[in-house]
Design a protein around this motif. Structure first.
Motif, PDB file in Angstrom:
ATOM      1  N   GLU A   1       0.842  -1.193   0.000  1.00 21.90           N
ATOM      2  CA  GLU A   1       0.000   0.000   0.000  1.00 21.90           C
ATOM      3  C   GLU A   1       0.880   1.247   0.000  1.00 21.90           C
ATOM      4  O   GLU A   1       1.859   1.314   0.734  1.00 21.90           O
ATOM      5  CB  GLU A   1      -0.898  -0.007   1.237  1.00 21.90           C
ATOM      6  CG  GLU A   1      -1.909  -1.154   1.231  1.00 21.90           C
ATOM      7  CD  GLU A   1      -2.782  -1.129   2.459  1.00 21.90           C
ATOM      8  OE1 GLU A   1      -2.555  -0.225   3.314  1.00 21.90           O
ATOM      9  OE2 GLU A   1      -3.680  -1.983   2.593  1.00 21.90           O
ATOM     10  N   TYR A   2       0.507   2.234  -0.810  1.00 20.99           N
ATOM     11  CA  TYR A   2       1.246   3.498  -0.864  1.00 20.99           C
ATOM     12  C   TYR A   2       0.252   4.607  -1.158  1.00 20.99           C
ATOM     13  O   TYR A   2      -0.834   4.366  -1.671  1.00 20.99           O
ATOM     14  CB  TYR A   2       2.345   3.447  -1.938  1.00 20.99           C
ATOM     15  CG  TYR A   2       1.842   3.277  -3.347  1.00 20.99           C
ATOM     16  CD1 TYR A   2       1.576   4.388  -4.157  1.00 20.99           C
ATOM     17  CD2 TYR A   2       1.615   2.001  -3.874  1.00 20.99           C
ATOM     18  CE1 TYR A   2       1.093   4.209  -5.441  1.00 20.99           C
ATOM     19  CE2 TYR A   2       1.137   1.835  -5.148  1.00 20.99           C
ATOM     20  CZ  TYR A   2       0.883   2.944  -5.927  1.00 20.99           C
ATOM     21  OH  TYR A   2       0.399   2.784  -7.196  1.00 20.99           O
ATOM     22  N   LYS A   3       0.689   5.861  -0.853  1.00 22.61           N
ATOM     23  CA  LYS A   3      -0.154   7.033  -1.051  1.00 22.61           C
ATOM     24  C   LYS A   3       0.471   7.896  -2.128  1.00 22.61           C
ATOM     25  O   LYS A   3       1.625   8.284  -2.022  1.00 22.61           O
ATOM     26  CB  LYS A   3      -0.279   7.827   0.254  1.00 22.61           C
ATOM     27  CG  LYS A   3      -1.249   8.972   0.166  1.00 22.61           C
ATOM     28  CD  LYS A   3      -1.373   9.652   1.521  1.00 22.61           C
ATOM     29  CE  LYS A   3      -2.372  10.793   1.462  1.00 22.61           C
ATOM     30  NZ  LYS A   3      -2.481  11.483   2.772  1.00 22.61           N
ATOM     31  N   GLU A   4      -0.296   8.191  -3.105  1.00 20.26           N
ATOM     32  CA  GLU A   4       0.201   8.971  -4.240  1.00 20.26           C
ATOM     33  C   GLU A   4       0.143  10.456  -3.895  1.00 20.26           C
ATOM     34  O   GLU A   4      -0.879  10.968  -3.431  1.00 20.26           O
ATOM     35  CB  GLU A   4      -0.643   8.681  -5.474  1.00 20.26           C
ATOM     36  CG  GLU A   4      -0.124   9.366  -6.728  1.00 20.26           C
ATOM     37  CD  GLU A   4      -0.967   9.015  -7.949  1.00 20.26           C
ATOM     38  OE1 GLU A   4      -0.659   9.539  -9.017  1.00 20.26           O
ATOM     39  OE2 GLU A   4      -1.939   8.244  -7.788  1.00 20.26           O
ATOM     40  N   LEU A   5       1.261  11.146  -4.058  1.00 20.46           N
ATOM     41  CA  LEU A   5       1.346  12.575  -3.788  1.00 20.46           C
ATOM     42  C   LEU A   5       0.847  13.356  -4.986  1.00 20.46           C
ATOM     43  O   LEU A   5       1.180  13.041  -6.134  1.00 20.46           O
ATOM     44  CB  LEU A   5       2.788  12.969  -3.474  1.00 20.46           C
ATOM     45  CG  LEU A   5       3.384  12.346  -2.210  1.00 20.46           C
ATOM     46  CD1 LEU A   5       4.857  12.708  -2.103  1.00 20.46           C
ATOM     47  CD2 LEU A   5       2.637  12.803  -0.972  1.00 20.46           C
ATOM     48  N   LYS A   6       0.073  14.397  -4.711  1.00 14.85           N
ATOM     49  CA  LYS A   6      -0.456  15.225  -5.776  1.00 14.85           C
ATOM     50  C   LYS A   6       0.565  16.266  -6.183  1.00 14.85           C
ATOM     51  O   LYS A   6       1.419  16.640  -5.401  1.00 14.85           O
ATOM     52  CB  LYS A   6      -1.743  15.904  -5.318  1.00 14.85           C
ATOM     53  CG  LYS A   6      -2.878  14.922  -5.042  1.00 14.85           C
ATOM     54  CD  LYS A   6      -4.122  15.653  -4.589  1.00 14.85           C
ATOM     55  CE  LYS A   6      -5.250  14.672  -4.315  1.00 14.85           C
ATOM     56  NZ  LYS A   6      -6.495  15.352  -3.876  1.00 14.85           N
TER      57      LYS A   6
ATOM     58  N   LYS B   1       3.157  18.134  -9.416  1.00  8.25           N
ATOM     59  CA  LYS B   1       4.042  17.737 -10.503  1.00  8.25           C
ATOM     60  C   LYS B   1       5.479  18.023 -10.117  1.00  8.25           C
ATOM     61  O   LYS B   1       5.762  18.923  -9.333  1.00  8.25           O
ATOM     62  CB  LYS B   1       3.678  18.470 -11.789  1.00  8.25           C
ATOM     63  CG  LYS B   1       3.823  19.972 -11.714  1.00  8.25           C
ATOM     64  CD  LYS B   1       3.477  20.617 -13.044  1.00  8.25           C
ATOM     65  CE  LYS B   1       3.657  22.133 -12.971  1.00  8.25           C
ATOM     66  NZ  LYS B   1       3.388  22.779 -14.283  1.00  8.25           N
ATOM     67  N   ASP B   2       6.366  17.261 -10.652  1.00 10.88           N
ATOM     68  CA  ASP B   2       7.786  17.443 -10.384  1.00 10.88           C
ATOM     69  C   ASP B   2       8.307  18.630 -11.186  1.00 10.88           C
ATOM     70  O   ASP B   2       7.925  18.833 -12.343  1.00 10.88           O
ATOM     71  CB  ASP B   2       8.560  16.183 -10.783  1.00 10.88           C
ATOM     72  CG  ASP B   2       8.175  14.992  -9.917  1.00 10.88           C
ATOM     73  OD1 ASP B   2       7.779  15.239  -8.752  1.00 10.88           O
ATOM     74  OD2 ASP B   2       8.254  13.850 -10.393  1.00 10.88           O
TER      75      ASP B   2
END
Length: 225
Positions: free
Chosen positions: A33-38, A40-41
């Motif tokens: 399980e992981y949380k995607e960061l909003k 852009k790089d």
């Protein structure tokens, strides 16, 4: 019995080992399980700009630090002579404090000496006064002893006083009472010859005593017309 207990322990260990293996396999099969960061790089250009900005800030901070170091150096150069003066003044202050202590000790010693001298002086004055008093008493004793001439003069004055105090009446009796008039000079007589009063001589009242202050003077009554 020992073999049975040993085999039982081995069985328990194998059972725990199998449970741990099953749990490990279950964990490997599960998905992570992981949380995607909003967001852009940043691009490479943006990163380069940020690095340049950070370098500029670092150079500014370094320049400010150098200026502060220069100020510190100047302040230290200016404060060194003042520090030397303070140290010299400290030495001078110590010397002055020592001298002041010496002066105070001298003053206290002088005060003690003065107190001793004043005490001795007061004792001497008391002795002088007592001696003067004794001398005066002796002089009075010497002067109080009468000589022969003084005794004669005292007797004569005493006799004169006694003669003045005693009065002789017409009947030849001596008395110290004040003499009363026993005659009068008539006013209508052409010859001012004294005439005796006779049996009705005037009464001479005595002097009022201290009890007269308790006697009230009577108020005169109005006269009837």
């Amino acid at each position: 019995s020992s073999e049975i207990s040993f085999s039982f322990k081995v069985f328990i260990l194998f059972y725990k080992l199998s449970e741990a293996r099953d749990k490990t396999l279950e964990g490997l099969n599960q998905a992570v399980e992981y949380k995607e960061l909003k967001g852009k790089d940043p691009s490479m250009m943006e990163l380069v700009k940020k690095v340049e900005q950070l370098e500029l800030k670092i150079t500014e901070r370094e320049n400010q630090l150098m200026e502060k170091e220069l100020l510190v150096d100047q302040v230290t150069r200016l404060s060194n002579p003042i520090r030397d003066q303070v140290e010299n003044c400290r030495d001078v202050g110590l010397l002055l404090a020592k001298k002041l202590n010496e002066v105070r000790t001298n003053i206290t010693n002088t005060n003690n000496r003065l107190m001793g001298v004043t005490a001795e002086l007061s004792m001497t004055q008391a002795m002088v006064l007592s001696q003067q008093q004794q001398i005066k008493e002796k002089e009075l004793q010497v002067s109080s002893v009468p000589n022969h001439s003084q005794l004669i003069q005292r007797d004569s004055t005493k006799k004169l006083a006694e003669e003045e105090e005693w009065n002789q009446l017409p009947n030849g009796v001596y008395t110290t009472a004040e003499p009363r008039p026993n005659a009068y000079i008539p006013t209508n007589d052409p010859l001012p010859l004294p005439k005796p009063y006779g049996a009705h001589a005037p009464f001479k009242p005595s002097q009022p005593g201290a009890n007269m202050r308790h006697i009230r003077k009577p108020a005169p009554e109005p006269m009837e017309t």
